[in-house]
Design a protein around this motif. Structure first.
Motif, PDB file in Angstrom:
ATOM      1  N   ARG A 129       0.848  -1.195   0.000  1.00 23.17           N
ATOM      2  CA  ARG A 129       0.000   0.000   0.000  1.00 23.17           C
ATOM      3  C   ARG A 129       0.882   1.242   0.000  1.00 23.17           C
ATOM      4  O   ARG A 129       2.035   1.198   0.429  1.00 23.17           O
ATOM      5  N   ARG A 173      -8.497  -3.915 -10.356  1.00 26.02           N
ATOM      6  CA  ARG A 173      -9.213  -3.588  -9.123  1.00 26.02           C
ATOM      7  C   ARG A 173      -8.234  -3.050  -8.085  1.00 26.02           C
ATOM      8  O   ARG A 173      -7.323  -3.740  -7.657  1.00 26.02           O
ATOM      9  N   TYR A 174      -8.436  -1.802  -7.701  1.00 25.08           N
ATOM     10  CA  TYR A 174      -7.628  -1.151  -6.669  1.00 25.08           C
ATOM     11  C   TYR A 174      -8.427  -1.127  -5.368  1.00 25.08           C
ATOM     12  O   TYR A 174      -9.628  -1.354  -5.352  1.00 25.08           O
ATOM     13  N   MET A 175      -7.721  -0.803  -4.284  1.00 22.95           N
ATOM     14  CA  MET A 175      -8.374  -0.731  -2.983  1.00 22.95           C
ATOM     15  C   MET A 175      -7.982   0.572  -2.287  1.00 22.95           C
ATOM     16  O   MET A 175      -6.787   0.831  -2.064  1.00 22.95           O
ATOM     17  N   GLU A 177      -7.770   2.271   1.044  1.00 20.44           N
ATOM     18  CA  GLU A 177      -7.711   1.757   2.406  1.00 20.44           C
ATOM     19  C   GLU A 177      -7.627   2.915   3.397  1.00 20.44           C
ATOM     20  O   GLU A 177      -6.692   3.715   3.345  1.00 20.44           O
ATOM     21  N   ARG A 188     -11.814  -0.841   3.830  1.00 22.35           N
ATOM     22  CA  ARG A 188     -11.304  -1.006   2.468  1.00 22.35           C
ATOM     23  C   ARG A 188     -12.433  -0.768   1.478  1.00 22.35           C
ATOM     24  O   ARG A 188     -13.512  -1.338   1.620  1.00 22.35           O
ATOM     25  N   PRO A 190     -13.152  -0.886  -2.600  1.00 19.25           N
ATOM     26  CA  PRO A 190     -12.640  -1.243  -3.926  1.00 19.25           C
ATOM     27  C   PRO A 190     -13.087  -0.248  -4.995  1.00 19.25           C
ATOM     28  O   PRO A 190     -14.163   0.332  -4.923  1.00 19.25           O
ATOM     29  N   VAL A 192     -12.236   0.507  -9.550  1.00 14.05           N
ATOM     30  CA  VAL A 192     -11.600   0.002 -10.765  1.00 14.05           C
ATOM     31  C   VAL A 192     -10.976   1.164 -11.529  1.00 14.05           C
ATOM     32  O   VAL A 192     -11.581   2.229 -11.672  1.00 14.05           O
TER      33      VAL A 192
END
Length: 215
Positions: A129, A173-175, A177, A188, A190, A192
């Motif tokens: 991250r 796909r990103y997160m 956080e 979290r 998600p 795109v």
């Protein structure tokens, strides 16, 4: 010392503590990548930054989380907070993350929200991250809440690929956080992202192969 301590307690009784560490505190010598035996042989006249992208919390959170006593962004206060209504959305060339912070304790205080992004693993190495934004609430009384918005640019998702002299965003796909430190992720979200590539001028190309840390 006693006088100083009395002043400190008197100050703490009237003010809320809301400080966070700007670096990691490792548990013992030898946990840092820079402590490897081969790193103590240096060349005169230049410095080779073998860390590559693995600087600070990016190294620890990805490769040695157990070696950290106090992670990057860690902090304490005299009250507690709850985070609710978190959401992420694309807004033009930026992303916006919103949430509501509520003081659930018995004392007034401020809360710091740190926004990290976890990227899908593509052709280029990525930390687990990376910090992209942070925000701090005003002083909230017990039961009081505040809406916070944290923003980061879509271009911040890119990594530099020196082979093609371009900033590259991998699709996938990103997160997003939300955390209280680099190792304490609370929520979290998600989202795109589409692939993109921005070429730059190849003016500082290395004249010899780069030496990098190996894992």
């Amino acid at each position: 010392m006693l006088y100083t301590t009395q002043i400190s307690f008197a100050w703490a009784n009237k003010h809320s503590a809301s400080k966070n560490f700007p670096l990691d505190y490792r548990g013992r010598c030898g946990d840092w990548a820079d402590d490897a035996p081969e790193r103590h042989l240096r060349n005169l006249g230049f410095t080779c930054y073998e860390e590559d992208i693995w600087v600070g919390y990016r190294y620890f959170s990805t490769h040695a989380p157990e070696a950290v006593s106090y992670p990057f962004g860690y902090g304490l206060g005299y009250t507690t907070f709850e985070w609710t209504d978190a959401a992420v959305r694309r807004s033009g060339t930026d992303y916006a993350v919103t949430l509501r912070v509520t003081n659930t304790g018995s004392r007034a205080g401020r809360e710091v929200v740190e926004l990290y992004v976890a990227a899908p693993q593509g052709a280029l190495p990525k930390p687990v991250r990376e910090l992209r934004a942070f925000a701090k609430s005003r002083e909230l009384q017990p039961g009081e809440s505040q809406a916070l918005t944290l923003r980061f640019a879509a271009a911040d998702l890119a990594s530099f690929d020196e082979r093609i002299s371009a900033f590259v965003v991998d699709s996938g796909r990103y997160m997003a956080e939300l955390g209280r430190s680099a190792d304490d992720i609370v929520q979290r979200l998600p989202f795109v992202a589409k692939a993109s590539e921005r070429k730059v001028h190849d003016v500082l190309k290395p004249q010899e192969p780069l030496r990098r840390l190996k894992f």
